[in-house]
Write a protein that holds these residues in place. Structure first.
Motif, PDB file in Angstrom:
ATOM      1  N   HIS A   3     108.725  37.800  47.671  1.00  0.00           N
ATOM      2  CA  HIS A   3     108.598  36.577  46.867  1.00  0.00           C
ATOM      3  C   HIS A   3     108.136  36.941  45.461  1.00  0.00           C
ATOM      4  CE1 HIS A   3     108.081  32.439  45.845  1.00  0.00           C
ATOM      5  NE2 HIS A   3     106.778  32.567  45.678  1.00  0.00           N
ATOM      6  N   PHE A  26     115.233  31.981  49.112  1.00  0.00           N
ATOM      7  CA  PHE A  26     114.509  31.041  48.266  1.00  0.00           C
ATOM      8  C   PHE A  26     114.799  31.379  46.812  1.00  0.00           C
ATOM      9  CE2 PHE A  26     110.592  29.589  46.074  1.00  0.00           C
ATOM     10  CZ  PHE A  26     110.632  28.260  46.441  1.00  0.00           C
ATOM     11  N   LEU A  56     116.640  26.453  48.379  1.00  0.00           N
ATOM     12  CA  LEU A  56     116.792  27.187  49.629  1.00  0.00           C
ATOM     13  C   LEU A  56     118.245  27.162  50.072  1.00  0.00           C
ATOM     14  CD1 LEU A  56     113.619  26.072  51.593  1.00  0.00           C
ATOM     15  CD2 LEU A  56     114.330  28.438  51.279  1.00  0.00           C
ATOM     16  N   GLU A 115     112.047  28.486  57.122  1.00  0.00           N
ATOM     17  CA  GLU A 115     112.124  29.906  56.764  1.00  0.00           C
ATOM     18  C   GLU A 115     111.534  30.808  57.833  1.00  0.00           C
ATOM     19  OE1 GLU A 115     111.518  30.615  52.235  1.00  0.00           O
ATOM     20  OE2 GLU A 115     110.489  28.742  52.746  1.00  0.00           O
ATOM     21  N   HIS A 143     108.029  28.654  52.547  1.00  0.00           N
ATOM     22  CA  HIS A 143     107.654  27.421  51.857  1.00  0.00           C
ATOM     23  C   HIS A 143     107.805  26.203  52.750  1.00  0.00           C
ATOM     24  CE1 HIS A 143     108.708  30.387  48.814  1.00  0.00           C
ATOM     25  NE2 HIS A 143     107.909  29.742  47.997  1.00  0.00           N
ATOM     26  N   SER A 170     115.088  38.435  46.963  1.00  0.00           N
ATOM     27  CA  SER A 170     115.382  37.628  48.148  1.00  0.00           C
ATOM     28  C   SER A 170     115.636  38.473  49.380  1.00  0.00           C
ATOM     29  CB  SER A 170     116.595  36.731  47.885  1.00  0.00           C
ATOM     30  OG  SER A 170     116.289  35.733  46.949  1.00  0.00           O
TER      31      SER A 170
END
Length: 268
Positions: free
Chosen positions: A177, A213, A24, A205, A201, A219
């Protein structure tokens, strides 16, 4: 927890552990952004991730949302408890009527099959078509994903748009994702919960949705759908449940001092 007439139960399979600074990051931010969120890390500085899935029980259906990581024990992720967690609620694999996936990463499909055999033999499996194409049908599909998921094909239903999959269970495409990542909205008798999978996660976030991530397919798209989700669900009565938050506990987003804050629900 109850959502109207529906019962929503976390099913823990095991746990994972990652280096937060490897997975991250906050784009274009000086210094270490994790210095601002030390409470989210373990004592050794790692990020601990729950792994498992959720059970939705209605009068006539037992629905799984994701299926844990399976029997993996690779030093970072360890599973194996999923079916025992299911059994504590009086259910065997044959009692499951539906399995729906937020997406098809390995830590969400572990108990879909075992050694080539379908685990939940009486269930219909559902996932967004974009994820199935990416993980199973693409020329670049990983062989391990194909071996794990291909046995589901005869009992698989793919969807391509937002729709109601079962009474009180609505699928909303939230790509980023993975190409087919899906958020599931649970609603009954005026109450609502959101199962967001890997939209986030860790709570950071949701508080800072522009973070990136490392394993996101896109992203930029992931950050955009996350920001839209935060804008829509902050200061509402919607309970939010993510795949990997500690204890798979529910929480809500609230505005505090002009910015979103994450608040776990009080445990009864």
């Amino acid at each position: 927890m109850k959502v109207g007439s529906l019962l929503l139960v976390p099913l823990v399979d095991g746990a994972g552990r990652e280096d937060p600074r490897e997975i991250l990051s906050r784009p274009e931010a000086p210094g270490d952004p994790w210095d601002e969120h030390p409470e989210l890390l373990a004592e050794d500085g790692s990020l601990e991730l729950a792994v498992g899935g959720y059970l939705i029980r209605s009068r006539d259906r037992n629905i799984l949302v994701d299926a844990g990581v399976g029997t993996i024990d690779n030093g970072k992720y360890r599973g194996g408890q999923f079916l025992e967690s299911l059994k504590t609620h009086g259910l065997d694999p044959d009692d499951i009527t539906d399995v729906v996936f937020t997406h098809l990463h390995f830590d969400h499909v572990g108990w879909a099959t075992k050694k080539g055999a379908v685990v939940f033999e009486n269930a219909t499996y559902r996932v967004h078509k974009s994820d199935w194409e990416h993980f199973v049908e693409s020329p670049a599909a990983e062989p391990g994903a194909v071996r794990k998921l291909a046995p589901l094909e005869s009992r698989l239903e793919l969807f391509t748009s937002d729709l109601t999959l079962a009474p009180g269970l609505d699928a909303r495409h939230t790509p980023g994702h993975t190409p087919g990542s899906t958020t599931f909205i649970i609603s009954s008798e005026g109450q609502r919960a959101a199962l967001i999978g890997d939209l986030a996660h860790t709570p950071v976030e949701l508080v800072e949705p522009h973070w990136h991530f490392a394993f996101d397919f896109d992203s930029v798209a992931a950050a955009a759908v996350r920001a839209d989700f935060v804008a829509e669900f902050t200061d509402t009565d919607t309970d939010i449940l993510a795949a990997h938050f500690p204890g798979m506990r529910a929480g809500r987003l609230r505005i505090r001092d002009g910015a979103p804050s994450w608040n776990y629900n009080k445990e009864s």
